[in-house]
Design an enzyme around this catalytic site. Structure first.
Site, PDB file in Angstrom:
ATOM      1  N   ASP A  78      15.637  12.184  51.374  1.00  0.00           N
ATOM      2  CA  ASP A  78      15.478  13.638  51.388  1.00  0.00           C
ATOM      3  C   ASP A  78      15.345  14.130  52.828  1.00  0.00           C
ATOM      4  O   ASP A  78      14.482  13.670  53.580  1.00  0.00           O
ATOM      5  CB  ASP A  78      14.238  14.040  50.589  1.00  0.00           C
ATOM      6  CG  ASP A  78      14.060  15.541  50.524  1.00  0.00           C
ATOM      7  OD1 ASP A  78      14.770  16.193  49.751  1.00  0.00           O
ATOM      8  OD2 ASP A  78      13.211  16.058  51.283  1.00  0.00           O
ATOM      9  N   ARG A  79      16.205  15.069  53.196  1.00  0.00           N
ATOM     10  CA  ARG A  79      16.277  15.516  54.579  1.00  0.00           C
ATOM     11  C   ARG A  79      15.007  16.236  55.021  1.00  0.00           C
ATOM     12  O   ARG A  79      14.503  16.020  56.130  1.00  0.00           O
ATOM     13  CB  ARG A  79      17.493  16.441  54.786  1.00  0.00           C
ATOM     14  CG  ARG A  79      18.820  15.700  54.887  1.00  0.00           C
ATOM     15  CD  ARG A  79      19.195  14.925  53.628  1.00  0.00           C
ATOM     16  NE  ARG A  79      19.274  15.800  52.457  1.00  0.00           N
ATOM     17  CZ  ARG A  79      19.264  15.375  51.186  1.00  0.00           C
ATOM     18  NH1 ARG A  79      19.095  14.098  50.914  1.00  0.00           N
ATOM     19  NH2 ARG A  79      19.373  16.226  50.189  1.00  0.00           N
ATOM     20  N   THR A  80      14.474  17.102  54.181  1.00  0.00           N
ATOM     21  CA  THR A  80      13.253  17.815  54.538  1.00  0.00           C
ATOM     22  C   THR A  80      12.103  16.841  54.782  1.00  0.00           C
ATOM     23  O   THR A  80      11.348  16.973  55.748  1.00  0.00           O
ATOM     24  CB  THR A  80      12.870  18.821  53.434  1.00  0.00           C
ATOM     25  OG1 THR A  80      13.851  19.867  53.398  1.00  0.00           O
ATOM     26  CG2 THR A  80      11.513  19.449  53.707  1.00  0.00           C
ATOM     27  N   CYS A 115      25.497  20.129  53.425  1.00  0.00           N
ATOM     28  CA  CYS A 115      24.033  20.129  53.400  1.00  0.00           C
ATOM     29  C   CYS A 115      23.558  20.695  54.724  1.00  0.00           C
ATOM     30  O   CYS A 115      23.769  20.071  55.777  1.00  0.00           O
ATOM     31  CB  CYS A 115      23.486  18.716  53.192  1.00  0.00           C
ATOM     32  SG  CYS A 115      21.688  18.598  53.421  1.00  0.00           S
ATOM     33  N   ASN A 116      22.935  21.849  54.693  1.00  0.00           N
ATOM     34  CA  ASN A 116      22.468  22.483  55.925  1.00  0.00           C
ATOM     35  C   ASN A 116      21.409  21.653  56.636  1.00  0.00           C
ATOM     36  O   ASN A 116      21.462  21.472  57.854  1.00  0.00           O
ATOM     37  CB  ASN A 116      21.889  23.866  55.617  1.00  0.00           C
ATOM     38  CG  ASN A 116      22.947  24.891  55.286  1.00  0.00           C
ATOM     39  OD1 ASN A 116      23.450  25.595  56.157  1.00  0.00           O
ATOM     40  ND2 ASN A 116      23.304  24.988  54.004  1.00  0.00           N
ATOM     41  N   THR A 117      20.447  21.141  55.882  1.00  0.00           N
ATOM     42  CA  THR A 117      19.326  20.449  56.508  1.00  0.00           C
ATOM     43  C   THR A 117      19.775  19.221  57.290  1.00  0.00           C
ATOM     44  O   THR A 117      19.225  18.905  58.350  1.00  0.00           O
ATOM     45  CB  THR A 117      18.285  20.037  55.445  1.00  0.00           C
ATOM     46  OG1 THR A 117      18.046  21.133  54.556  1.00  0.00           O
ATOM     47  CG2 THR A 117      16.967  19.644  56.098  1.00  0.00           C
ATOM     48  N   THR A 152      15.705  25.359  53.109  1.00  0.00           N
ATOM     49  CA  THR A 152      14.580  24.455  52.883  1.00  0.00           C
ATOM     50  C   THR A 152      13.609  24.518  54.053  1.00  0.00           C
ATOM     51  O   THR A 152      13.957  24.974  55.143  1.00  0.00           O
ATOM     52  CB  THR A 152      15.068  23.003  52.745  1.00  0.00           C
ATOM     53  OG1 THR A 152      15.647  22.589  53.989  1.00  0.00           O
ATOM     54  CG2 THR A 152      16.070  22.845  51.626  1.00  0.00           C
ATOM     55  N   LYS A 185      17.785  21.803  41.796  1.00  0.00           N
ATOM     56  CA  LYS A 185      17.917  20.341  41.863  1.00  0.00           C
ATOM     57  C   LYS A 185      17.609  19.670  40.531  1.00  0.00           C
ATOM     58  O   LYS A 185      18.067  18.549  40.266  1.00  0.00           O
ATOM     59  CB  LYS A 185      17.028  19.769  42.969  1.00  0.00           C
ATOM     60  CG  LYS A 185      17.602  19.973  44.378  1.00  0.00           C
ATOM     61  CD  LYS A 185      16.779  19.265  45.422  1.00  0.00           C
ATOM     62  CE  LYS A 185      17.350  19.441  46.820  1.00  0.00           C
ATOM     63  NZ  LYS A 185      18.620  18.731  47.008  1.00  0.00           N
ATOM     64  N   CYS A 196      21.295  26.938  52.316  1.00  0.00           N
ATOM     65  CA  CYS A 196      21.018  25.769  51.493  1.00  0.00           C
ATOM     66  C   CYS A 196      22.080  25.721  50.416  1.00  0.00           C
ATOM     67  O   CYS A 196      22.298  26.722  49.718  1.00  0.00           O
ATOM     68  CB  CYS A 196      19.622  25.850  50.868  1.00  0.00           C
ATOM     69  SG  CYS A 196      19.296  24.509  49.704  1.00  0.00           S
TER      70      CYS A 196
END
Length: 237
Positions: free
Chosen positions: A49-51, A85-87, A129, A169, A199
């Site tokens: 998970d990027r966040t 995916c922006n993050t 996010t 999600k 996002c």
């Protein structure tokens, strides 16, 4: 114009990747199969998970995992890589250094489109996010164009995260008016000139025309650029 194949590193999330690919197909001017873009799609849903990795300062975990995807796409001979995916673009420079293949920079492309539409000194709201917001990738890009990035307050940001992680999600329905209300708050209460849908999960929520005209969807920008760099034309609307 030379036709070029497109690599896609997806799975962040899987539904957003599916919609991204569908939009590539729907927006490519083509009358038969052979006129569409060749794509190699890696739906790598188990990427960290990027966040979480950004907030936990564990970026190497994500980079080690995505390095394998970059190598696979090199072996497949793609000309450009899209990452819906922006993050993940917090790691753009590191990822680009891992491969000789051009990775389309969704953040830069999106901010360039906002600048060309709304101009300097515009106030830009962002819906994304916590990872994307805290990474500062959009804030840094806005500074380059002399635009002001406006981050939602804590309550609104928590609401946005709830929509992303607890609804989209989980493949649960989202009432569009709920999301439109958040956008309208940024436009009316916070005096933003436009809002970035930053996002890809949020990109799945349909918006009314009177709201969407003030929004710039980063995934839609990535779709457009991916088609153009692949040597194809967009469908006429």
């Amino acid at each position: 114009m030379e036709l070029k194949s497109l690599g896609v590193i997806g799975g962040m999330g899987p539904k957003a990747t599916s919609v991204f690919v569908d939009q590539i197909i729907e927006n490519t001017a083509a009358d038969r199969d052979q006129e569409h873009i060749d794509m190699v799609i890696l739906n790598h849903a188990t990427l960290p998970d990027r966040t979480s990795v950004i907030l936990g300062n564990r970026g190497e975990v994500f980079l080690e995992a995505v390095a394998k995807d970059l190598k696979l796409l090199e072996m497949a001979g793609v000309a450009n890589i899209a990452i819906p995916c922006n993050t993940s673009h917090y790691f753009y420079n590191e990822m680009q250094q891992m491969t000789h293949i051009n990775i389309i920079n969704m953040v830069d492309e999106t901010l360039g489109e906002i600048y060309s539409t709304f101009g300097e000194h515009c106030k830009v709201g962002i819906l994304a996010t916590n990872g994307t917001v805290s990474s500062g990738v959009y804030k840094k890009g806005c500074s380059k164009y002399n635009m002001e990035l406006h981050v939602p307050n804590e309550v609104v940001q928590e609401h946005v995260m709830d929509i992303i992680y607890n609804k989209v999600k989980r493949n649960l329905p989202v009432e569009p008016t709920e999301f439109e209300g958040i956008i309208n708050g940024l436009l009316v209460n916070d005096n933003c000139n436009c809002v970035i849908i930053a996002c890809t999960e949020l990109s799945l929520i349909p918006l009314r025309d009177d709201i969407s005209q003030y929004c710039v969807d980063a995934m839609a920008v990535l779709v457009k650029k991916s088609i153009e760099l692949s040597g194809k034309h967009l469908t006429e609307r």
